[in-house]
Design a protein around this motif. Sequence first.
Motif, short mmCIF file in Angstrom:
data_model
loop_
_atom_site.label_atom_id
_atom_site.label_comp_id
_atom_site.label_asym_id
_atom_site.label_seq_id
_atom_site.Cartn_x
_atom_site.Cartn_y
_atom_site.Cartn_z
N ASN A 125 0.64 -1.22 0.01
CA ASN A 125 0.08 0.09 -0.08
C ASN A 125 0.73 1.27 -0.13
O ASN A 125 0.37 2.19 0.54
N ARG A 126 2.15 1.17 -0.63
CA ARG A 126 2.78 2.32 -0.58
C ARG A 126 2.39 3.74 -1.14
O ARG A 126 2.43 4.63 -0.43
N LYS A 127 1.62 3.45 -2.17
CA LYS A 127 1.33 4.67 -2.90
C LYS A 127 0.15 5.35 -1.95
O LYS A 127 -0.01 6.55 -1.97
N GLU A 128 -0.56 4.52 -1.84
CA GLU A 128 -1.87 4.97 -0.75
C GLU A 128 -1.59 5.59 0.61
O GLU A 128 -1.83 6.65 0.95
N LEU A 129 -0.49 4.95 1.20
CA LEU A 129 0.20 5.52 2.24
C LEU A 129 0.95 6.95 2.27
O LEU A 129 0.96 7.81 3.11
N ARG A 130 1.34 6.89 1.08
CA ARG A 130 1.99 8.28 0.68
C ARG A 130 1.17 9.20 0.51
O ARG A 130 1.32 10.49 0.99
N THR A 131 0.05 9.23 -0.13
CA THR A 131 -1.02 9.86 -0.30
C THR A 131 -1.50 10.65 1.00
O THR A 131 -1.86 11.69 1.01
N TYR A 132 -1.80 9.60 1.96
CA TYR A 132 -2.19 10.01 3.35
C TYR A 132 -1.39 10.85 3.95
O TYR A 132 -1.61 11.69 4.52
N LYS A 133 -0.02 10.76 3.81
CA LYS A 133 0.99 11.51 4.51
C LYS A 133 1.18 12.95 3.84
O LYS A 133 1.28 13.89 4.41
N ARG A 134 0.81 13.01 2.29
CA ARG A 134 0.97 14.25 1.74
C ARG A 134 -0.23 15.05 2.05
O ARG A 134 -0.44 16.21 2.52
N LEU A 135 -1.46 14.35 2.41
CA LEU A 135 -2.59 15.06 2.69
C LEU A 135 -2.42 15.65 4.05
O LEU A 135 -2.85 16.51 4.46
#
Length: 92
Positions: free
Chosen positions: A28-38
């Motif tokens: 889930n690397r991409k999804e987790l990065r998106t959460y961190k960016r948000l």
Amino acid sequence: MVNKKRLKDLSIFADSKLIEEIKYRNANRKELRTYKRLALEILLKLDEKRMTQKQLAEKLGVSAQYVNKLVKGNEKFGGEILVQLEEVLDMH
């Protein structure tokens, strides 16, 4: 002897939990990065508006703990909360 067996059992369990966590993060690397960016965007907007996490929680109608999870990037962002955040923080 019993304590050594318990310790060994616990270490095996801990290792398997760690392995599962690593597998989840890799999958889930991409999804987790998106959460961190948000989360970072939210923190920047809060700072810009001089608003606390508690004040944001009140405006969103959620708990302060939930907002804390969001700004740490540890919580999934559902569609409804994204719309509310956009409105409350003027995120366009």
